[in-house]
Design a protein around this motif. Structure first.
Motif, PDB file in Angstrom:
ATOM      1  N   PRO A 150       0.824  -1.216   0.000  1.00  0.00           N
ATOM      2  CA  PRO A 150       0.000   0.000   0.000  1.00  0.00           C
ATOM      3  C   PRO A 150       0.859   1.268   0.000  1.00  0.00           C
ATOM      4  O   PRO A 150       1.959   1.278   0.545  1.00  0.00           O
ATOM      5  CB  PRO A 150      -0.790  -0.123   1.313  1.00  0.00           C
ATOM      6  N   ASN A 151       0.339   2.325  -0.619  1.00  0.00           N
ATOM      7  CA  ASN A 151       1.031   3.619  -0.567  1.00  0.00           C
ATOM      8  C   ASN A 151       0.485   4.444   0.608  1.00  0.00           C
ATOM      9  O   ASN A 151      -0.428   4.002   1.319  1.00  0.00           O
ATOM     10  CB  ASN A 151       0.906   4.374  -1.901  1.00  0.00           C
ATOM     11  N   LEU A 152       1.030   5.620   0.800  1.00  0.00           N
ATOM     12  CA  LEU A 152       0.651   6.466   1.943  1.00  0.00           C
ATOM     13  C   LEU A 152      -0.827   6.829   1.901  1.00  0.00           C
ATOM     14  O   LEU A 152      -1.509   6.809   2.930  1.00  0.00           O
ATOM     15  CB  LEU A 152       1.510   7.742   1.948  1.00  0.00           C
ATOM     16  N   LYS A 153      -1.336   7.126   0.714  1.00  0.00           N
ATOM     17  CA  LYS A 153      -2.745   7.518   0.577  1.00  0.00           C
ATOM     18  C   LYS A 153      -3.673   6.390   1.047  1.00  0.00           C
ATOM     19  O   LYS A 153      -4.651   6.634   1.752  1.00  0.00           O
ATOM     20  CB  LYS A 153      -3.045   7.889  -0.879  1.00  0.00           C
ATOM     21  N   SER A 154      -3.345   5.156   0.665  1.00  0.00           N
ATOM     22  CA  SER A 154      -4.166   4.000   1.052  1.00  0.00           C
ATOM     23  C   SER A 154      -4.160   3.812   2.563  1.00  0.00           C
ATOM     24  O   SER A 154      -5.214   3.594   3.173  1.00  0.00           O
ATOM     25  CB  SER A 154      -3.657   2.729   0.374  1.00  0.00           C
ATOM     26  N   VAL A 155      -2.976   3.892   3.175  1.00  0.00           N
ATOM     27  CA  VAL A 155      -2.858   3.729   4.639  1.00  0.00           C
ATOM     28  C   VAL A 155      -3.666   4.816   5.343  1.00  0.00           C
ATOM     29  O   VAL A 155      -4.429   4.550   6.269  1.00  0.00           O
ATOM     30  CB  VAL A 155      -1.367   3.781   5.073  1.00  0.00           C
ATOM     31  N   HIS A 156      -3.513   6.045   4.857  1.00  0.00           N
ATOM     32  CA  HIS A 156      -4.197   7.206   5.434  1.00  0.00           C
ATOM     33  C   HIS A 156      -5.713   7.036   5.365  1.00  0.00           C
ATOM     34  O   HIS A 156      -6.423   7.206   6.363  1.00  0.00           O
ATOM     35  CB  HIS A 156      -3.748   8.457   4.663  1.00  0.00           C
ATOM     36  N   GLU A 157      -6.218   6.675   4.172  1.00  0.00           N
ATOM     37  CA  GLU A 157      -7.669   6.551   3.977  1.00  0.00           C
ATOM     38  C   GLU A 157      -8.250   5.389   4.773  1.00  0.00           C
ATOM     39  O   GLU A 157      -9.344   5.507   5.345  1.00  0.00           O
ATOM     40  CB  GLU A 157      -7.985   6.384   2.489  1.00  0.00           C
ATOM     41  N   LEU A 158      -7.539   4.260   4.808  1.00  0.00           N
ATOM     42  CA  LEU A 158      -8.028   3.104   5.561  1.00  0.00           C
ATOM     43  C   LEU A 158      -8.171   3.429   7.047  1.00  0.00           C
ATOM     44  O   LEU A 158      -9.204   3.136   7.657  1.00  0.00           O
ATOM     45  CB  LEU A 158      -7.080   1.908   5.390  1.00  0.00           C
ATOM     46  N   ILE A 159      -7.135   4.042   7.631  1.00  0.00           N
ATOM     47  CA  ILE A 159      -7.154   4.293   9.076  1.00  0.00           C
ATOM     48  C   ILE A 159      -8.165   5.382   9.427  1.00  0.00           C
ATOM     49  O   ILE A 159      -8.894   5.258  10.412  1.00  0.00           O
ATOM     50  CB  ILE A 159      -5.734   4.628   9.590  1.00  0.00           C
ATOM     51  N   TYR A 160      -8.243   6.429   8.606  1.00  0.00           N
ATOM     52  CA  TYR A 160      -9.189   7.507   8.912  1.00  0.00           C
ATOM     53  C   TYR A 160     -10.643   7.093   8.671  1.00  0.00           C
ATOM     54  O   TYR A 160     -11.532   7.474   9.429  1.00  0.00           O
ATOM     55  CB  TYR A 160      -8.873   8.762   8.089  1.00  0.00           C
ATOM     56  N   LYS A 161     -10.880   6.309   7.614  1.00  0.00           N
ATOM     57  CA  LYS A 161     -12.263   5.963   7.279  1.00  0.00           C
ATOM     58  C   LYS A 161     -12.754   4.707   8.004  1.00  0.00           C
ATOM     59  O   LYS A 161     -13.884   4.668   8.482  1.00  0.00           O
ATOM     60  CB  LYS A 161     -12.396   5.769   5.762  1.00  0.00           C
TER      61      LYS A 161
END
Length: 246
Positions: free
Chosen positions: A143-154
């Motif tokens: 996963p890239n940073l955007k994927s990690v960010h979106e998964l954890i926040y959403k």
């Protein structure tokens, strides 16, 4: 007569005066506590903002470093081979009816107990061998940073007292992970994405992600990704699948 006037009953009973004084003391104490909490929250917000800025700089530096190295290699007539990825995101795509106990056990160890559950995995020799055992039942990649960010926040939920609690406030994270220096969502994202020294603690704190079935459906679960199916390692193409399922 003068003695009678001196012994005159007070207009407010003494018991009531004592009650008023006690209430006033409690109120003052409460106000003091509220002010202290406000002051503490203000300093915490400043600290969290400063950390978020520092992480943003770090991510930008990492991204630009990769680009610079690739350009330098191209200029010298060579090829730049990026470092081996340290983080994987694993999604379970099939059930386990009629499969061997070994496969079932590995899925259990990866905390993938339901279809379309997802977890982060630190890549090393042992974990890669585990992923190979269950490859027909999972889709995984880097996963890239955007994927990690979106998964954890959403879809980020924490394991608090063995319960699945939505991470709606940084205080929940601080209460459980404060002793490791992790006090906010940005700290959690940074620890997962960079696979820091507290990765195991943070990953175990995060409840396995419950993803939706992918928009547009799946091609064929029983065939490997390189053969036109869905199973197995899809490297950075996992980010597309995460977008469809998140």
């Amino acid at each position: 007569m003068a003695e009678k006037e001196a012994k005159k009953v007070p207009s407010v009973p003494e018991s009531l005066l004592k009650k008023r004084q006690a209430y006033a003391a409690i109120k003052a104490k409460r106000q003091k506590k509220i002010l202290a909490i406000k002051r503490f929250r203000k300093t915490q917000r400043k600290l969290i903002y400063a950390r978020a800025q520092a992480y943003h700089k770090e991510y930008r530096h990492m991204y630009r470093q990769e680009i610079r190295m690739a350009r330098m290699a191209r200029k010298a007539g060579n090829y730049y081979v990026p470092a081996e990825p340290k983080l994987a995101f694993v999604i379970r795509i099939r059930g386990t009816n009629g499969v061997s106990p070994k496969v079932r056990k590995v899925l259990q160890l990866l905390r993938l107990r339901q279809i379309f559950n997802g977890t982060f995995v630190k890549l090393n020799k042992a974990s890669i061998n585990m992923l190979r055992i269950v490859e027909p039942y999972i889709a995984w990649g880097y996963p890239n940073l955007k994927s990690v960010h979106e998964l954890i926040y959403k879809r980020g939920y924490g394991k608090i007292n063995k319960q699945r609690i939505a991470l709606t406030d940084n205080s929940l994270i601080e209460k459980r992970l404060g002793k490791f220096g992790i006090i906010c969502m940005e700290d959690v994202i940074h620890e997962i994405y960079t696979v820091g020294k507290n990765f195991k603690v943070v990953n175990n704190f995060l409840w396995p992600f419950k993803l939706s079935s992918p928009r547009g459906g799946m091609k064929k679960k029983t065939i490997h990704f390189v053969e036109g199916g869905d199973a197995g390692n899809r490297e950075d193409q996992i980010n597309r699948l995460i977008r469809r399922m998140n």
